[in-house]
Design a protein around this motif. Structure first.
Motif, PDB file in Angstrom:
ATOM      1  N   ILE A   1     -10.340 -14.591 -63.388  1.00 33.16           N
ATOM      2  CA  ILE A   1     -10.356 -16.033 -63.096  1.00 33.16           C
ATOM      3  C   ILE A   1      -9.069 -16.483 -62.423  1.00 33.16           C
ATOM      4  O   ILE A   1      -8.727 -17.671 -62.428  1.00 33.16           O
TER       5      ILE A   1
ATOM      6  N   ILE B   1      -3.844 -18.411 -66.605  1.00 30.44           N
ATOM      7  CA  ILE B   1      -5.005 -18.009 -65.806  1.00 30.44           C
ATOM      8  C   ILE B   1      -4.625 -16.929 -64.789  1.00 30.44           C
ATOM      9  O   ILE B   1      -5.415 -16.017 -64.499  1.00 30.44           O
TER      10      ILE B   1
ATOM     11  N   ASN C   1      -8.272 -16.916 -59.431  1.00 30.76           N
ATOM     12  CA  ASN C   1      -8.420 -17.838 -58.282  1.00 30.76           C
ATOM     13  C   ASN C   1      -8.388 -19.300 -58.724  1.00 30.76           C
ATOM     14  O   ASN C   1      -8.026 -20.174 -57.932  1.00 30.76           O
ATOM     15  N   ILE C   2      -8.788 -19.560 -59.972  1.00 37.22           N
ATOM     16  CA  ILE C   2      -8.807 -20.948 -60.440  1.00 37.22           C
ATOM     17  C   ILE C   2      -7.385 -21.511 -60.517  1.00 37.22           C
ATOM     18  O   ILE C   2      -7.181 -22.730 -60.453  1.00 37.22           O
TER      19      ILE C   2
ATOM     20  N   THR D   1      -1.985 -22.764 -65.772  1.00 36.87           N
ATOM     21  CA  THR D   1      -1.987 -22.059 -64.486  1.00 36.87           C
ATOM     22  C   THR D   1      -1.414 -20.654 -64.620  1.00 36.87           C
ATOM     23  O   THR D   1      -1.987 -19.681 -64.119  1.00 36.87           O
TER      24      THR D   1
ATOM     25  N   PHE E   1      -5.764 -24.439 -58.364  1.00 35.03           N
ATOM     26  CA  PHE E   1      -5.916 -25.877 -58.602  1.00 35.03           C
ATOM     27  C   PHE E   1      -4.741 -26.458 -59.399  1.00 35.03           C
ATOM     28  O   PHE E   1      -4.590 -27.678 -59.460  1.00 35.03           O
TER      29      PHE E   1
END
Length: 527
Positions: free
Chosen positions: A258, A252, A260-261, A249, A264
């Protein structure tokens, strides 16, 4: 002079190529030392060779262009020396001063980094020695050395990356270069710190595990720890997944494309937590059920059998309930409304239930077996219809659909509750151990009866499983060379096979001591 100028320019290009190749080599060494990338060592080496090839190609093309451009100038009749000086004079004097200061600062930065790493290596070696002396356990020396070596490699990688960033700033390279280097540094530090935390967490869990085992005793809550200790590997795996998800996390988030991923990540961590908590709740609840059911130490054999029968049922219901709640919680975590799913599952369940009559029959028969007390866990039974294969043995578990029976030879037999058929239970109140004894026709039957009854009475005194002394049921049959006597010994439920073996031996020994020869049966002689 023109040739010297061309050689100088080509040499400068080669020097820049060698410097870039050295920096790339250092970066790839840092990556290969990262344990999470060791499994991809071959791919990293291939990428390293490809990048080196591209740099070499760029160097060759640059050298060819320099030689070609200078050759063209010479062909046009230009004075290469004057042309080069004129080009250099167009560059502001401040640029050379800045470049010289930047190069000097870069060299000083690399020297300071090298000196800092020397001191770091020394102090980490001292810390490693102190840790080994503190532990006083040579078996842990290797793990301690491995930890401090990993720590050194992680810190040294961060220091070199930081030195490269400072050099880029000193040399006034474009801001984009420094920005990407900062991103690389942050990613490296995230991975390095995450892997160190992973090792530290594993060490802490092992340490707490050892302490719990050491201080557990029957007088405190840690007495349950040994029965929950099998959860330790599961705890380690969950913590590893959580740390890896946190690392991924954070990595990323450093890449805007990326980023926004990364949203999760917290959800995945929540799902891992739900799975772990549900497993722990299930094990703890199951442990409490066993503790409540078997807390009383003065239970009779029948009470113990009944409670052993209920435990698997409690376990099944508890397992379904906890896992169902975990699935619902996971759906809420993923922002999925479980209501339509449950409604659809209910309709499907009704449709399946109408067709699954065998399943319903098995469950209903299982409840009747329990409520009407046909047999319990630990009972020795025979089940099945005469025209089919008869199942016999000790009942190990009564579940919703099936009954598990352990044959005396060791096979585990699983039979559906709906197919259980007629049941013969050898474990209700008492059972007779039936032993047939052959004696010659000329034997004094009164004396034989007396010997057998005395032996049976002695066995009752010595064996608590025998409820009453042996009784002579009479002459069972008249053989060609012997009389066959049938004896009955009242024993505890399920103990008849064991007592029968004991009785055959002591009857044989007692009759031989009295001079009564036991004839060999015709069927035995043929075998």
């Amino acid at each position: 002079m023109s040739i010297l100028i061309i050689l100088a320019e080509v040499s400068l290009v080669i020097f820049v190529f060698l410097l870039l190749n050295w920096l790339v080599s250092k970066l790839f060494k840092l990556f290969t030392k990262t344990s999470i990338l060791k499994s991809e060592d071959r791919s990293i080496k291939t990428l390293r060779r490809n990048i080196t090839g591209l740099l070499l190609l760029a160097c060759l093309v640059s050298c060819i262009l320099i030689v070609g451009a200078n050759g063209y100038l010479i062909y046009r009749g230009e004075n290469l020396q004057q042309y080069t000086i004129a080009m250099l004079e167009r560059i502001p004097p401040g640029f050379w001063i800045t470049l010289g200061i930047g190069i000097a600062q870069s060299i000083g930065t690399f020297m300071l980094a090298a000196i800092a790493l020397k001191f770091l290596k020394y102090w980490l070696k001292v810390a490693s020695t102190s840790a080994k002396n503190l532990e006083k356990n040579t078996a842990d020396d290797e793990s301690i050395d491995a930890f401090f070596n990993a720590l050194y490699h992680r810190i040294s990688g961060g220091i070199w990356l930081w030195a490269v960033i400072l050099c880029a700033q000193f040399l006034k390279l474009p801001a984009t270069v420094s920005e990407y280097l900062y991103i690389a540094l942050r990613i490296y530090l995230i991975i390095a710190v995450g892997l160190l935390i992973l090792k530290a967490v594993a060490a802490v869990v092992d340490f707490l595990d050892a302490l719990s085992v050491r201080y557990s005793n029957p007088d405190n809550l840690l007495r349950f720890y040994d029965r929950l200790r099998h959860l330790i590997p599961f705890l380690k795996r969950c913590l590893e997944f959580v740390i890896y998800v946190c690392m991924a996390t954070l990595v990323i988030q450093q890449v805007q494309l990326i980023a926004n991923i990364a949203a999760f990540g917290p959800r995945i961590i929540k799902i891992i937590g739900i799975i772990f908590i549900s497993r722990v709740l299930f094990e703890v609840a199951y442990l409490l059920v066993e503790e409540v059911l078997f807390k009383d130490r003065n239970l009779s054999d029948i009470q113990i059998s009944r409670r052993l029968t209920l435990v698997p049922l409690f376990r099944s219901f508890l397992q379904y309930f906890v896992y169902f709640a975990a699935i619902i919680s996971i759906l809420y975590t993923l922002d999925i409304d479980p209501t339509p799913i449950l409604a659809g599952a209910g309709i499907v369940g009704i449709a399946v239930g109408l067709g699954a009559q065998t399943l319903i029959n098995d469950i209903v028969c299982g409840f009747f077996i329990l409520f009407e007390n046909y047999y319990l866990v630990g009972d020795y039974i025979e089940a099945g219809k005469a025209e089919e294969k008869v199942v016999e043995g000790i009942v190990e578990a009564i579940e919703l659909r099936t009954t598990r029976i352990r044959h005396p030879n060791g096979q585990l037999q699983i039979i559906r509750n709906g197919d259980i058929g007629p049941i013969t239970n050898y474990s209700k109140q008492y059972i007779f151990a039936v032993v047939e004894v052959g004696v010659p026709y000329n034997s004094n039957l009164a004396h034989v009866y007396k010997v057998i009854e005395e032996v049976g009475q002695q066995l009752k005194t010595n064996d608590p499983d025998v409820l009453e002394g042996t009784q002579i049921d009479g002459v069972e049959s008249l053989g060609e060379s012997n009389l066959l006597l049938r004896t009955l010994t009242k024993v505890k439920p399920g103990k008849h096979l064991q007592i029968q073996r004991v009785l055959r031996k002591i009857f044989t020994d007692a009759l031989l001591r009295e001079g009564i020869v036991i004839p060999i049966r015709a069927e035995s002689a043929e075998g």
